[in-house]
Structure formats: structure tokens, C-alpha cells
Design a protein around this motif. Structure first.
Motif, mmCIF file in Angstrom:
data_model
loop_
_atom_site.group_PDB
_atom_site.id
_atom_site.type_symbol
_atom_site.label_atom_id
_atom_site.label_comp_id
_atom_site.label_asym_id
_atom_site.label_seq_id
_atom_site.Cartn_x
_atom_site.Cartn_y
_atom_site.Cartn_z
ATOM 1 N N LEU A 66 38.414 23.406 25.321
ATOM 2 C CA LEU A 66 37.894 22.673 24.052
ATOM 3 C C LEU A 66 37.770 23.403 23.141
ATOM 4 O O LEU A 66 37.879 23.072 21.702
ATOM 5 C CB LEU A 66 36.500 22.052 24.768
ATOM 6 C CG LEU A 66 36.458 20.835 25.586
ATOM 7 C CD1 LEU A 66 35.047 20.512 26.277
ATOM 8 C CD2 LEU A 66 37.134 19.515 25.027
ATOM 9 N N HIS A 67 37.290 24.519 23.352
ATOM 10 C CA HIS A 67 37.033 25.682 22.104
ATOM 11 C C HIS A 67 38.419 25.948 21.359
ATOM 12 O O HIS A 67 38.663 25.890 20.276
ATOM 13 C CB HIS A 67 36.691 26.968 22.780
ATOM 14 C CG HIS A 67 36.682 28.172 21.991
ATOM 15 N ND1 HIS A 67 35.536 28.733 21.673
ATOM 16 C CD2 HIS A 67 37.802 28.959 21.224
ATOM 17 C CE1 HIS A 67 35.709 29.970 20.743
ATOM 18 N NE2 HIS A 67 37.024 29.894 20.529
ATOM 19 N N GLU A 68 39.630 25.979 22.021
ATOM 20 C CA GLU A 68 41.030 26.349 21.425
ATOM 21 C C GLU A 68 41.206 24.987 20.622
ATOM 22 O O GLU A 68 41.756 24.989 19.540
ATOM 23 C CB GLU A 68 41.878 26.688 22.270
ATOM 24 C CG GLU A 68 41.809 27.936 23.121
ATOM 25 C CD GLU A 68 41.646 29.050 22.031
ATOM 26 O OE1 GLU A 68 42.251 28.902 20.982
ATOM 27 O OE2 GLU A 68 40.828 29.972 22.317
ATOM 28 N N LEU A 69 40.749 23.571 21.181
ATOM 29 C CA LEU A 69 41.413 22.504 20.699
ATOM 30 C C LEU A 69 40.777 22.356 19.342
ATOM 31 O O LEU A 69 41.266 21.785 18.536
ATOM 32 C CB LEU A 69 41.060 21.420 21.668
ATOM 33 C CG LEU A 69 42.010 21.195 22.422
ATOM 34 C CD1 LEU A 69 41.612 19.956 23.788
ATOM 35 C CD2 LEU A 69 43.552 20.757 22.074
ATOM 36 N N THR A 70 39.445 22.804 19.233
ATOM 37 C CA THR A 70 38.841 22.807 18.213
ATOM 38 C C THR A 70 39.419 23.676 16.948
ATOM 39 O O THR A 70 39.526 23.054 15.563
ATOM 40 C CB THR A 70 37.187 22.902 17.922
ATOM 41 O OG1 THR A 70 37.120 24.261 18.514
ATOM 42 C CG2 THR A 70 36.456 21.984 18.923
ATOM 43 N N HIS A 71 39.651 24.806 17.263
ATOM 44 C CA HIS A 71 40.504 25.387 16.421
ATOM 45 C C HIS A 71 41.637 24.702 15.730
ATOM 46 O O HIS A 71 42.157 24.790 14.560
ATOM 47 C CB HIS A 71 41.140 26.797 17.198
ATOM 48 C CG HIS A 71 40.076 27.871 17.202
ATOM 49 N ND1 HIS A 71 39.331 28.535 16.234
ATOM 50 C CD2 HIS A 71 40.076 28.535 18.462
ATOM 51 C CE1 HIS A 71 38.518 29.346 16.872
ATOM 52 N NE2 HIS A 71 38.819 29.681 18.039
ATOM 53 N N SER A 72 42.528 24.090 16.841
ATOM 54 C CA SER A 72 43.737 23.647 16.306
ATOM 55 C C SER A 72 43.602 22.420 15.696
ATOM 56 O O SER A 72 44.325 21.873 14.779
ATOM 57 C CB SER A 72 44.566 23.256 17.774
ATOM 58 O OG SER A 72 44.824 24.338 18.679
ATOM 59 N N VAL A 112 34.882 27.297 13.623
ATOM 60 C CA VAL A 112 34.615 26.287 14.457
ATOM 61 C C VAL A 112 34.790 26.589 15.951
ATOM 62 O O VAL A 112 34.073 25.958 16.702
ATOM 63 C CB VAL A 112 35.349 25.088 14.147
ATOM 64 C CG1 VAL A 112 35.111 24.472 12.728
ATOM 65 C CG2 VAL A 112 37.119 25.455 14.411
ATOM 66 N N GLY A 113 35.321 27.565 16.562
ATOM 67 C CA GLY A 113 35.472 28.000 17.866
ATOM 68 C C GLY A 113 34.343 28.236 18.290
ATOM 69 O O GLY A 113 33.811 27.547 19.414
ATOM 70 N N PRO A 114 33.541 29.372 18.004
ATOM 71 C CA PRO A 114 32.239 29.794 18.393
ATOM 72 C C PRO A 114 31.251 28.530 18.542
ATOM 73 O O PRO A 114 30.310 28.331 19.148
ATOM 74 C CB PRO A 114 31.807 31.001 17.686
ATOM 75 C CG PRO A 114 33.127 31.488 17.037
ATOM 76 C CD PRO A 114 33.960 30.487 16.990
ATOM 77 N N PHE A 155 30.706 36.094 22.735
ATOM 78 C CA PHE A 155 31.606 37.222 22.604
ATOM 79 C C PHE A 155 32.512 36.897 21.470
ATOM 80 O O PHE A 155 33.037 37.965 20.801
ATOM 81 C CB PHE A 155 32.397 37.052 23.936
ATOM 82 C CG PHE A 155 33.648 37.803 24.140
ATOM 83 C CD1 PHE A 155 33.684 39.036 24.355
ATOM 84 C CD2 PHE A 155 34.911 37.076 24.100
ATOM 85 C CE1 PHE A 155 34.782 39.950 24.320
ATOM 86 C CE2 PHE A 155 36.112 37.680 24.381
ATOM 87 C CZ PHE A 155 36.144 39.009 24.386
ATOM 88 N N ASN A 156 32.854 35.565 21.315
ATOM 89 C CA ASN A 156 33.902 35.158 20.156
ATOM 90 C C ASN A 156 33.531 35.373 18.583
ATOM 91 O O ASN A 156 34.342 35.805 17.949
ATOM 92 C CB ASN A 156 34.356 33.893 20.569
ATOM 93 C CG ASN A 156 35.576 33.679 21.395
ATOM 94 O OD1 ASN A 156 36.705 34.272 21.211
ATOM 95 N ND2 ASN A 156 35.241 33.236 22.352
ATOM 96 N N ILE A 157 32.188 35.713 18.693
ATOM 97 C CA ILE A 157 31.680 35.845 17.420
ATOM 98 C C ILE A 157 31.634 37.397 16.895
ATOM 99 O O ILE A 157 31.425 37.777 15.719
ATOM 100 C CB ILE A 157 30.318 35.223 17.023
ATOM 101 C CG1 ILE A 157 30.215 34.808 15.256
ATOM 102 C CG2 ILE A 157 29.157 35.837 17.420
ATOM 103 C CD1 ILE A 157 31.005 33.852 14.989
ATOM 104 N N LEU A 163 39.344 38.339 17.579
ATOM 105 C CA LEU A 163 38.560 37.489 18.072
ATOM 106 C C LEU A 163 37.999 36.686 16.835
ATOM 107 O O LEU A 163 38.135 37.000 15.656
ATOM 108 C CB LEU A 163 37.209 38.236 18.663
ATOM 109 C CG LEU A 163 37.379 38.900 20.001
ATOM 110 C CD1 LEU A 163 36.205 39.803 20.278
ATOM 111 C CD2 LEU A 163 38.003 38.118 20.938
ATOM 112 N N ASP A 164 37.502 35.490 17.079
ATOM 113 C CA ASP A 164 37.048 34.698 16.080
ATOM 114 C C ASP A 164 36.222 35.205 14.972
ATOM 115 O O ASP A 164 36.366 35.127 13.706
ATOM 116 C CB ASP A 164 36.375 33.510 16.549
ATOM 117 C CG ASP A 164 37.113 32.455 17.277
ATOM 118 O OD1 ASP A 164 38.515 32.911 17.388
ATOM 119 O OD2 ASP A 164 36.575 31.999 18.321
ATOM 120 N N GLY A 165 35.291 36.126 15.496
ATOM 121 C CA GLY A 165 34.656 36.681 14.421
ATOM 122 C C GLY A 165 35.020 37.589 13.530
ATOM 123 O O GLY A 165 34.806 37.860 12.350
HETATM 124 ZN ZN LIG Z 1 38.007 31.168 19.310
#
Ligand SMILES: [Zn+2]
Length: 373
Positions: A66-72, A112-114, A155-157, A163-165
Motif C-alpha cells: 500500500l505504501h508503494e502504491l501511494t508512491h506510484s 506520500v509514502g511515509p 524508518f522511511n522518513i 529512503l523517502d526522507g
Molecule cells: Zn516509500
């Protein structure tokens, strides 16, 4: 990513699973079933721990997806192409078209991922609070999911590229400095610092005799470090190509050959004599194919006299590129289409041939002249 198989497609995006994901799934399920749930929810039958443990591990990967889908989805909404999503041992990765010209796109796609993980954590937390004091499986799953999604978000921020951050940081540096290369350079340096932090933390854990955790954290650090370094190299290499068009590198006005030409003659008179590897094949001034060194190589030498160029040439549709296209785009095309040369075409007329060798020679010359420093 290699060694992955596609399980489904969502909005046209292939969702792939890398074989290391299966290993992660097994590790997660067993640690949840053997340690985590017995400590948070004691007194269940053994089989229940395994069912809930496996379910929790699967739901963790759904959370990652779901996290990856929001990126996409945000990438698609900004007009960027999403090639695939792959789940692997360290989580998920969205393969999104990388040549966005806009730091705002990068910022939105990354941030949007985090945020999505935070939202999932919040929803699970609400569900968890709705049934206070319950000791059932639903309560256990929600309790685990809100915690793990919160950890995913945190972690991702972290500002460690990739990483997303780190991507958010790059977008900000890129936006303020106006230079994608500068933004990438600094964001990847920070990323490497964060990666070394992880490696150091992993080593400490090993010294404290927590081998498995230490190894795991160390591996994450190693992975982040190599990803940051690879990205910086790639962006710097692309910078060498900036502003250089196909027309400056191609073999202009290549000799055309007739489809009736015997292969032996092609080799002697064209390939060996002129040192070129690819020729447009034309009949009455109209291009009908492309003959290349590798087409010839696939034909045994004994048959060179009996065969003509027309019989073994690469037939249309041929991969083409315009003379004004950026060299970087052409190189992408050579790699993604897995061909050794492109026809350079404008208004239906063949202006030249661009081969991998031409690009390599061009780069070597620039290097020898000291132009790439
Ligand atoms: Zn991400």
C-alpha cells in the motif's frame, strides 16, 4: 529487479515479488509466531500463534505494498510512468520513471509514502482501541500492525537517500539550488552518513551478542550505502551527457547497401574495409532494413556466398531516434530495447546510425581530452 516474478497488475503496474521476499516472509512469520505474539498474547494454542504470525507477516507486506502504491499513484497523477513495484527482503521498491524535470514531482511522490504508512498506523490503532482488553487474534493483529506501520513511517522518513526522507531532502536541495545534480550529490552524502550509522549500530548490537539483529541492521546499512553511491554515480554520468544530441555522436550519412548484396561482399567491402558495424539496407532509395555485424555473425561462414543481405537483415519495425534527441535518451533506448544500434531518422530520411560503440568512443574521446572533469 532480477529474479522476481509478477503476481498481479494494479492500474497497469506489474506487482513483482523477489525470491528474497519469500525468505523474509518465512523469517517474519516464525519470529512473530515463536516470540512476539507469545509475549504479547500468552495462553493461545501453538497452532494459533502460527496462523496469526503468518497472517501478520502477510499483512505487513500488504502494508508495504500500500505504501508503494501511494508512491506510484501520485507518480502517475503527476504524469510519470511507473514501470513496476517489487517486494523484496528489505521491503518494497517502486520503479518510477527517473528523469522527472521537476523537484516538486519528486517531493510529492516521496512524501506520500511515509504519510500513507502513518495513516495505516492510525487506522489500525483506532481499531485496536475499539476493543480494549481483548486477547483475541484480531486485537493481536491490529496491535502489531499499528506499531509496525508506525515504524515503517519513521524508518522511511529518515533523511538517508534512497529512503523517502532522503528523496524529500533531495527535492528540497534540488528546488533551492536549482540543480538536480547538486541536490542528488548532497542527499546521497547524507544518505551514506545515515547508512554508516546503521552499520555502526549493527556492529554494536553484535558486540552486545545480539547477532541476528546486528547482522540485519548492518545489512540494511550496507544496502542503503550502495544504493546512495550508485545513484550519485548514475546522476553524475548522466550529467556528462547533458545537452549532447544524437546528431553530434552518430555516424552521419552511412553507406547504404542493397538487399541483393551477397553477405561475403558486405563483409569484405563494407564491414572490414570501412570499419563500420551497421548499415541501412535500401531498395530504390527506400530503407527496408538494417544489417549489422551480429546479423552476419549468426550465419555460418560457409553460407556467406550463398546468402544476400536481404535474407538475414533486421527487418522493420526498426528502432529509431531523432537527430535532436538527447544522447542520454538514446542510450536509455539502446539499453531498454537491448539493441546495439539505432537508426537516426528525420522526416522519413535516414541521417545516420548511432551504435553503442559510437557512444563509448565519444565518451572515451571526451575523457582523453579532459572534457568530463
Ligand atoms: Zn516509500
Amino acid at each position: 529487479m532480477e529474479s522476481s516474478f509478477t503476481i498481479t497488475r494494479i492500474r497497469g503496474i506489474p506487482i513483482g515479488v523477489h525470491y528474497t521476499w519469500l525468505l523474509a516472509l518465512a523469517l517474519m512469520s516464525s519470529s512473530l509466531a515463536a516470540q512476539y505474539f507469545p509475549s504479547t498474547h500468552p495462553g493461545w494454542p501453538r497452532s494459533q500463534y502460527w496462523i496469526v504470525g503468518t497472517l501478520a507477516a502477510l499483512l505487513l507486506f500488504v502494508s508495504v505494498l500500500l505504501h508503494e502504491l501511494t508512491h506510484s499513484f501520485v507518480a502517475q497523477a503527476r504524469g510519470l510512468k511507473v514501470h513496476s513495484i517489487t517486494l523484496f527482503i528489505f521491503g518494497g521498491v517502486s520503479n518510477i520513471q527517473s528523469d522527472s524535470e521537476d523537484p516538486q514531482d519528486e517531493f510529492l511522490v516521496a512524501v506520500v509514502g511515509p504519510l500513507s504508512s502513518l495513516v495505516i498506523a492510525g487506522l489500525c490503532w483506532l481499531g485496536y482501541q475499539a476493543v480494549p482488553g481483548s486477547t483475541g487474534p484480531a486485537n493481536a493483529l491490529l496491535g502489531y500492525l499499528w506499531l509496525i506501520n508506525l515504524m515503517l513511517a519513521l524508518f522511511n522518513i529518515l533523511p538517508g537517500f534512497p529512503l523517502d526522507g532522503g528523496r524529500v531532502l533531495r527535492a528540497i536541495l534540488w528546488g533551492t539550488s536549482g540543480s538536480m545534480v547538486k541536490g542528488t550529490r548532497w542527499a546521497t552524502y547524507v544518505g551514506q552518513a545515515v547508512a554508516f550509522g546503521f552499520i555502526g549500530w549493527g556492529v554494536l548490537q553484535v558486540f552486545e551478542r545480539d547477532f541476528l539483529n546486528g547482522l540485519w541492521i548492518g545489512f540494511i546499512g550496507w544496502f542503503l550505502n550502495s544504493a546512495a553511491e550508485a545513484t550519485r554515480r548514475q546522476v553524475e554520468a548522466q550529467e556528462t551527457f547533458r545537452g549532447i544530441t544524437v546528431a553530434r555522436v552518430m555516424q552521419a550519412n552511412p553507406p547504404m547497401v542493397s538487399p541483393a548484396l551477397p553477405v561475403r561482399e558486405l563483409v569484405d567491402e563494407y564491414i572490414l574495409r570501412r570499419g563500420l558495424r551497421a548499415f541501412p539496407v535500401a531498395r530504390d532509395g527506400l530503407v527496408v532494413g538494417l544489417i549489422t555485424l551480429s546479423d552476419v555473425k549468426h550465419l555460418p561462414v560457409e553460407q556467406w556466398d550463398a546468402n544476400t543481405v536481404g535474407a538475414i537483415m533486421t527487418k522493420p519495425p526498426l528502432k529509431t531516434v531523432g537527430p535532436g534527441a538527447e544522447l542520454r535518451k538514446a542510450l536509455d533506448l539502446l539499453v531498454t530495447e537491448d539493441v546495439n544500434q539505432l537508426l537516426v531518422v528525420e522526416d522519413g530520411a535516414v541521417l545516420g546510425v548511432l551504435s553503442r560503440g559510437d557512444v563509448m568512443r565519444f565518451l572515451q574521446m571526451r575523457h582523453d581530452l579532459g572534457l568530463d572533469r
